[in-house]
Design an enzyme around this catalytic site. Structure first.
Site, PDB file in Angstrom:
ATOM      1  N   ASP A  72       0.620  -1.009  -0.103  1.00  0.00           N
ATOM      2  CA  ASP A  72       0.381   0.508   0.219  1.00  0.00           C
ATOM      3  C   ASP A  72       1.007   1.229  -0.307  1.00  0.00           C
ATOM      4  OD1 ASP A  72      -2.262  -1.940   0.089  1.00  0.00           O
ATOM      5  OD2 ASP A  72      -2.494  -1.707   2.155  1.00  0.00           O
ATOM      6  N   ASN A  76       1.217   4.218  -2.751  1.00  0.00           N
ATOM      7  CA  ASN A  76       0.541   5.962  -2.449  1.00  0.00           C
ATOM      8  C   ASN A  76       2.027   6.305  -3.268  1.00  0.00           C
ATOM      9  OD1 ASN A  76       1.580   8.093  -0.634  1.00  0.00           O
ATOM     10  ND2 ASN A  76      -0.350   7.596  -0.127  1.00  0.00           N
ATOM     11  N   GLU A  77       2.997   6.157  -3.085  1.00  0.00           N
ATOM     12  CA  GLU A  77       3.971   7.352  -3.467  1.00  0.00           C
ATOM     13  C   GLU A  77       3.643   7.148  -5.781  1.00  0.00           C
ATOM     14  OE1 GLU A  77       8.406   6.333  -2.867  1.00  0.00           O
ATOM     15  OE2 GLU A  77       8.443   5.533  -1.452  1.00  0.00           O
ATOM     16  N   ASP A 223     -17.303   5.335  -5.621  1.00  0.00           N
ATOM     17  CA  ASP A 223     -19.220   6.057  -5.693  1.00  0.00           C
ATOM     18  C   ASP A 223     -19.135   7.227  -5.050  1.00  0.00           C
ATOM     19  OD1 ASP A 223     -17.442   5.857  -3.161  1.00  0.00           O
ATOM     20  OD2 ASP A 223     -19.321   4.347  -2.143  1.00  0.00           O
ATOM     21  N   LEU A 225     -17.732   8.571  -2.566  1.00  0.00           N
ATOM     22  CA  LEU A 225     -17.851   8.867  -1.084  1.00  0.00           C
ATOM     23  C   LEU A 225     -16.763   8.529  -0.187  1.00  0.00           C
ATOM     24  CD1 LEU A 225     -21.802   7.445  -0.873  1.00  0.00           C
ATOM     25  CD2 LEU A 225     -20.796  10.483  -0.377  1.00  0.00           C
ATOM     26  N   GLU A 279       1.020   4.469   6.264  1.00  0.00           N
ATOM     27  CA  GLU A 279       2.484   4.852   6.300  1.00  0.00           C
ATOM     28  C   GLU A 279       2.281   5.923   7.334  1.00  0.00           C
ATOM     29  OE1 GLU A 279       5.362   4.135   4.268  1.00  0.00           O
ATOM     30  OE2 GLU A 279       3.801   2.315   4.059  1.00  0.00           O
TER      31      GLU A 279
END
Length: 301
Positions: A72, A76-77, A223, A225, A279
Protein backbone atom coordinates in the site's frame (compact mmCIF):
# COMPACT_ATOMS: atom_id res chain seq x y z
CA UNK A 1 -14.40 1.81 -18.11
CA UNK A 2 -12.35 1.57 -21.29
CA UNK A 3 -10.24 -1.17 -22.83
CA UNK A 4 -6.77 -0.49 -24.20
CA UNK A 5 -4.08 -2.59 -25.85
CA UNK A 6 -0.99 -2.97 -23.69
CA UNK A 7 2.23 -2.42 -25.65
CA UNK A 8 4.60 -0.93 -23.07
CA UNK A 9 4.60 -0.85 -19.27
CA UNK A 10 6.76 0.77 -16.62
CA UNK A 11 7.46 -1.68 -13.77
CA UNK A 12 8.24 -0.11 -10.41
CA UNK A 13 9.62 -2.27 -7.64
CA UNK A 14 9.91 -1.42 -3.96
CA UNK A 15 12.54 -3.88 -2.66
CA UNK A 16 11.67 -3.05 0.96
CA UNK A 17 7.95 -3.91 0.76
CA UNK A 18 6.72 -7.14 2.33
CA UNK A 19 8.83 -10.29 2.23
CA UNK A 20 12.20 -10.75 0.60
CA UNK A 21 11.39 -12.53 -2.69
CA UNK A 22 10.82 -9.37 -4.74
CA UNK A 23 13.37 -10.34 -7.38
CA UNK A 24 11.59 -13.66 -7.89
CA UNK A 25 8.29 -11.89 -8.49
CA UNK A 26 9.95 -9.31 -10.75
CA UNK A 27 11.63 -12.00 -12.87
CA UNK A 28 8.32 -13.88 -13.19
CA UNK A 29 6.59 -10.70 -14.37
CA UNK A 30 9.39 -9.88 -16.80
CA UNK A 31 9.34 -13.42 -18.18
CA UNK A 32 5.61 -13.20 -18.84
CA UNK A 33 5.99 -9.86 -20.59
CA UNK A 34 8.90 -11.17 -22.68
CA UNK A 35 6.81 -14.11 -23.83
CA UNK A 36 4.00 -11.76 -24.87
CA UNK A 37 6.49 -9.39 -26.55
CA UNK A 38 5.36 -6.47 -24.38
CA UNK A 39 8.05 -3.85 -23.83
CA UNK A 40 8.85 -2.70 -20.31
CA UNK A 41 11.09 -0.43 -18.30
CA UNK A 42 12.06 -1.49 -14.76
CA UNK A 43 12.72 0.98 -11.95
CA UNK A 44 13.79 -0.04 -8.43
CA UNK A 45 13.13 2.37 -5.59
CA UNK A 46 16.22 3.35 -3.60
CA UNK A 47 14.79 5.72 -0.98
CA UNK A 48 11.48 6.87 0.48
CA UNK A 49 9.79 9.13 -2.02
CA UNK A 50 11.91 7.90 -4.94
CA UNK A 51 8.94 6.37 -6.78
CA UNK A 52 7.00 9.64 -6.75
CA UNK A 53 10.09 11.54 -7.88
CA UNK A 54 10.76 9.05 -10.70
CA UNK A 55 7.22 9.23 -12.08
CA UNK A 56 7.20 13.02 -11.93
CA UNK A 57 10.56 13.44 -13.68
CA UNK A 58 10.75 10.53 -16.16
CA UNK A 59 9.39 10.79 -19.70
CA UNK A 60 6.69 8.09 -19.73
CA UNK A 61 4.52 9.30 -22.60
CA UNK A 62 4.99 6.06 -24.59
CA UNK A 63 3.74 3.84 -21.76
CA UNK A 64 0.17 2.67 -21.27
CA UNK A 65 0.65 2.26 -17.53
CA UNK A 66 2.78 2.26 -14.42
CA UNK A 67 2.73 -1.06 -12.56
CA UNK A 68 3.91 -1.13 -8.96
CA UNK A 69 5.26 -4.30 -7.35
CA UNK A 70 4.83 -3.69 -3.64
CA UNK A 71 2.29 -2.86 -0.96
CA UNK A 72 0.00 0.00 0.00
CA UNK A 73 2.85 2.42 0.71
CA UNK A 74 4.36 1.75 -2.72
CA UNK A 75 0.97 2.40 -4.32
CA UNK A 76 0.72 5.67 -2.40
CA UNK A 77 4.05 6.89 -3.78
CA UNK A 78 2.97 6.03 -7.34
CA UNK A 79 -0.38 7.77 -6.87
CA UNK A 80 1.35 10.95 -5.68
CA UNK A 81 3.76 10.83 -8.62
CA UNK A 82 0.93 10.41 -11.12
CA UNK A 83 -1.27 13.10 -9.57
CA UNK A 84 1.44 15.71 -9.00
CA UNK A 85 2.83 15.31 -12.52
CA UNK A 86 -0.57 15.25 -14.22
CA UNK A 87 0.30 11.89 -15.79
CA UNK A 88 -2.77 10.37 -14.14
CA UNK A 89 -4.77 11.85 -17.03
CA UNK A 90 -3.01 9.70 -19.64
CA UNK A 91 -1.64 6.69 -17.73
CA UNK A 92 -3.28 3.94 -15.69
CA UNK A 93 -1.92 2.44 -12.48
CA UNK A 94 -1.41 -1.31 -12.24
CA UNK A 95 -1.00 -3.10 -8.91
CA UNK A 96 1.03 -6.28 -8.46
CA UNK A 97 0.81 -7.03 -4.71
CA UNK A 98 4.03 -7.75 -2.84
CA UNK A 99 3.63 -5.86 0.42
CA UNK A 100 2.82 -6.94 3.94
CA UNK A 101 -0.62 -5.33 4.08
CA UNK A 102 -1.94 -5.25 0.51
CA UNK A 103 -5.29 -3.78 1.63
CA UNK A 104 -5.90 -2.02 -1.68
CA UNK A 105 -5.11 -5.16 -3.69
CA UNK A 106 -7.53 -7.09 -1.46
CA UNK A 107 -10.33 -4.73 -2.51
CA UNK A 108 -9.50 -5.54 -6.12
CA UNK A 109 -9.51 -9.28 -5.35
CA UNK A 110 -5.95 -9.58 -6.66
CA UNK A 111 -3.54 -10.95 -4.05
CA UNK A 112 -1.44 -13.20 -6.31
CA UNK A 113 1.18 -11.32 -8.36
CA UNK A 114 0.85 -13.19 -11.65
CA UNK A 115 -2.94 -13.17 -11.51
CA UNK A 116 -2.77 -9.42 -10.91
CA UNK A 117 -0.50 -9.10 -13.96
CA UNK A 118 -3.02 -11.07 -16.00
CA UNK A 119 -5.72 -8.58 -15.01
CA UNK A 120 -3.49 -5.67 -16.02
CA UNK A 121 -2.76 -7.20 -19.42
CA UNK A 122 -6.47 -7.47 -20.21
CA UNK A 123 -6.32 -3.69 -20.52
CA UNK A 124 -9.51 -2.79 -18.66
CA UNK A 125 -9.03 0.74 -17.30
CA UNK A 126 -11.43 2.09 -14.65
CA UNK A 127 -11.38 5.53 -13.00
CA UNK A 128 -11.67 5.46 -9.19
CA UNK A 129 -11.80 7.95 -6.34
CA UNK A 130 -8.90 9.19 -4.23
CA UNK A 131 -8.23 11.63 -1.37
CA UNK A 132 -6.75 15.08 -1.81
CA UNK A 133 -5.14 16.17 1.47
CA UNK A 134 -4.06 19.71 2.37
CA UNK A 135 -1.72 20.45 5.29
CA UNK A 136 -0.71 24.05 5.82
CA UNK A 137 -0.39 24.74 2.10
CA UNK A 138 1.14 21.38 1.17
CA UNK A 139 -1.02 19.09 -0.97
CA UNK A 140 -0.67 15.32 -1.30
CA UNK A 141 -2.87 12.35 -2.16
CA UNK A 142 -4.02 9.02 -0.74
CA UNK A 143 -5.97 6.16 -2.25
CA UNK A 144 -6.75 3.88 0.70
CA UNK A 145 -7.02 5.31 4.22
CA UNK A 146 -6.39 8.26 6.51
CA UNK A 147 -6.16 7.26 10.15
CA UNK A 148 -5.94 9.25 13.40
CA UNK A 149 -5.72 8.40 17.11
CA UNK A 150 -5.52 4.68 17.77
CA UNK A 151 -5.58 4.09 14.00
CA UNK A 152 -2.24 5.91 13.74
CA UNK A 153 -0.84 4.48 16.98
CA UNK A 154 -1.45 0.92 15.77
CA UNK A 155 0.44 1.60 12.56
CA UNK A 156 3.41 3.13 14.38
CA UNK A 157 3.65 0.07 16.61
CA UNK A 158 3.11 -2.32 13.68
CA UNK A 159 6.10 -0.80 11.89
CA UNK A 160 8.30 -1.73 14.86
CA UNK A 161 6.97 -5.30 14.55
CA UNK A 162 7.55 -5.54 10.77
CA UNK A 163 9.62 -8.71 11.24
CA UNK A 164 6.39 -10.52 12.20
CA UNK A 165 4.84 -10.01 8.75
CA UNK A 166 1.13 -9.38 8.24
CA UNK A 167 0.12 -10.61 11.70
CA UNK A 168 1.82 -7.55 13.19
CA UNK A 169 -1.28 -5.43 12.50
CA UNK A 170 -3.47 -7.64 14.71
CA UNK A 171 -0.84 -7.80 17.47
CA UNK A 172 -0.29 -4.04 17.37
CA UNK A 173 -4.06 -3.52 17.58
CA UNK A 174 -4.31 -5.71 20.69
CA UNK A 175 -1.41 -3.94 22.39
CA UNK A 176 -2.93 -0.54 21.59
CA UNK A 177 -6.27 -1.63 23.06
CA UNK A 178 -4.52 -2.64 26.28
CA UNK A 179 -2.73 0.72 26.46
CA UNK A 180 -5.75 2.64 25.15
CA UNK A 181 -4.67 6.24 25.11
CA UNK A 182 -7.43 8.81 24.89
CA UNK A 183 -7.09 11.72 22.52
CA UNK A 184 -8.75 15.06 21.91
CA UNK A 185 -10.56 15.05 18.60
CA UNK A 186 -11.51 18.25 16.82
CA UNK A 187 -13.05 17.50 13.44
CA UNK A 188 -15.54 18.68 10.83
CA UNK A 189 -17.35 16.01 8.80
CA UNK A 190 -19.00 17.71 5.83
CA UNK A 191 -20.80 20.51 7.74
CA UNK A 192 -20.97 18.80 11.16
CA UNK A 193 -18.41 19.76 13.81
CA UNK A 194 -17.26 17.73 16.82
CA UNK A 195 -14.80 18.56 19.59
CA UNK A 196 -14.16 16.22 22.50
CA UNK A 197 -12.72 12.88 23.48
CA UNK A 198 -11.86 10.52 20.67
CA UNK A 199 -10.22 7.10 20.43
CA UNK A 200 -10.24 6.16 16.81
CA UNK A 201 -10.88 7.90 13.48
CA UNK A 202 -10.47 6.33 10.07
CA UNK A 203 -11.47 7.72 6.67
CA UNK A 204 -11.53 5.07 3.95
CA UNK A 205 -11.83 4.76 0.21
CA UNK A 206 -11.48 0.97 0.46
CA UNK A 207 -13.24 -1.79 2.37
CA UNK A 208 -10.02 -3.26 3.75
CA UNK A 209 -7.16 -2.03 5.87
CA UNK A 210 -4.33 -3.76 7.75
CA UNK A 211 -4.28 -7.48 7.01
CA UNK A 212 -7.80 -8.51 6.03
CA UNK A 213 -9.74 -6.11 8.25
CA UNK A 214 -13.09 -5.14 6.68
CA UNK A 215 -12.99 -1.70 8.23
CA UNK A 216 -15.50 -0.04 5.87
CA UNK A 217 -17.79 -2.80 4.58
CA UNK A 218 -19.92 -0.40 2.52
CA UNK A 219 -17.02 1.34 0.77
CA UNK A 220 -16.99 1.43 -3.03
CA UNK A 221 -13.94 2.65 -4.96
CA UNK A 222 -15.90 4.87 -7.35
CA UNK A 223 -18.99 5.99 -5.41
CA UNK A 224 -17.75 9.53 -4.68
CA UNK A 225 -18.01 9.00 -0.91
CA UNK A 226 -15.58 8.79 2.01
CA UNK A 227 -16.48 6.10 4.56
CA UNK A 228 -15.84 7.22 8.14
CA UNK A 229 -15.36 4.90 11.12
CA UNK A 230 -15.31 6.82 14.41
CA UNK A 231 -15.14 5.69 18.03
CA UNK A 232 -15.35 8.58 20.47
CA UNK A 233 -15.37 6.77 23.81
CA UNK A 234 -15.58 3.17 25.02
CA UNK A 235 -14.16 0.85 27.67
CA UNK A 236 -11.19 -1.40 26.95
CA UNK A 237 -13.48 -4.43 26.96
CA UNK A 238 -15.82 -2.79 24.45
CA UNK A 239 -12.94 -1.73 22.18
CA UNK A 240 -11.55 -5.28 22.33
CA UNK A 241 -14.95 -6.60 21.26
CA UNK A 242 -15.02 -4.10 18.40
CA UNK A 243 -11.57 -5.28 17.33
CA UNK A 244 -12.69 -8.91 17.11
CA UNK A 245 -15.44 -7.86 14.68
CA UNK A 246 -13.19 -5.93 12.28
CA UNK A 247 -12.49 -8.96 10.10
CA UNK A 248 -16.19 -9.57 9.44
CA UNK A 249 -17.25 -5.93 9.19
CA UNK A 250 -19.80 -6.40 11.97
CA UNK A 251 -18.13 -3.73 14.14
CA UNK A 252 -20.23 -1.07 12.39
CA UNK A 253 -23.29 -2.44 14.22
CA UNK A 254 -21.78 -1.68 17.61
CA UNK A 255 -23.48 1.32 19.31
CA UNK A 256 -20.06 2.83 20.13
CA UNK A 257 -19.05 2.90 16.46
CA UNK A 258 -20.19 5.75 14.23
CA UNK A 259 -20.19 4.81 10.56
CA UNK A 260 -21.09 7.42 7.99
CA UNK A 261 -20.39 8.42 4.41
CA UNK A 262 -19.28 11.96 3.61
CA UNK A 263 -17.49 13.95 0.91
CA UNK A 264 -14.93 15.98 2.87
CA UNK A 265 -13.57 16.41 6.38
CA UNK A 266 -11.06 18.32 8.48
CA UNK A 267 -8.96 17.24 11.47
CA UNK A 268 -8.09 20.45 13.32
CA UNK A 269 -5.81 19.35 16.17
CA UNK A 270 -2.14 20.27 15.86
CA UNK A 271 0.71 17.76 15.49
CA UNK A 272 -1.18 14.46 15.86
CA UNK A 273 0.45 11.68 13.79
CA UNK A 274 -1.49 10.17 10.89
CA UNK A 275 -1.67 6.83 9.12
CA UNK A 276 -1.79 7.58 5.38
CA UNK A 277 -2.30 4.49 3.19
CA UNK A 278 -0.64 2.32 5.81
CA UNK A 279 2.39 4.60 6.16
CA UNK A 280 3.34 6.66 9.22
CA UNK A 281 3.44 10.06 7.58
CA UNK A 282 1.78 13.41 7.95
CA UNK A 283 0.36 15.21 10.97
CA UNK A 284 -2.71 17.27 11.73
CA UNK A 285 -4.21 19.69 10.93
CA UNK A 286 -5.47 18.49 7.55
CA UNK A 287 -8.37 19.18 5.24
CA UNK A 288 -9.33 16.23 3.03
CA UNK A 289 -11.77 15.86 0.18
CA UNK A 290 -12.57 13.14 -2.32
CA UNK A 291 -11.67 13.54 -5.97
CA UNK A 292 -14.34 11.52 -7.73
CA UNK A 293 -12.87 9.19 -10.37
CA UNK A 294 -9.62 11.15 -10.26
CA UNK A 295 -7.19 8.35 -11.13
CA UNK A 296 -7.29 5.37 -13.50
CA UNK A 297 -6.34 1.84 -12.53
CA UNK A 298 -6.16 -1.46 -14.36
CA UNK A 299 -9.22 -3.31 -13.09
CA UNK A 300 -12.78 -4.15 -14.02
CA UNK A 301 -15.09 -3.16 -11.16
Amino acid sequence: MQKIKIKKLCLILNPKAGSQDHETVLKSVQKELDQLKIEYLTYKSEYKGAISDFIQNENLEDFEGVCVIGGDGTINEAVNGLMRSGKSRSMALGIIPKGSGNAFAEDLGELKPLEALETILKGHVTPIDLFKIDHKGDTYFAINIIGWGMAAEVNILAEKLRWLGGIRYSLASLISVMRMKRYRLDCVLDDTSFSGEGLFFLALNTIHTGKGMKMAPHAVLDDGLIDIVLVKSASKLRVLKIFTQLFSGNHINDPHVEYKQIRRFALNTDGDPLNIDGENMGVTPIQAELIHKGIKIFTKL
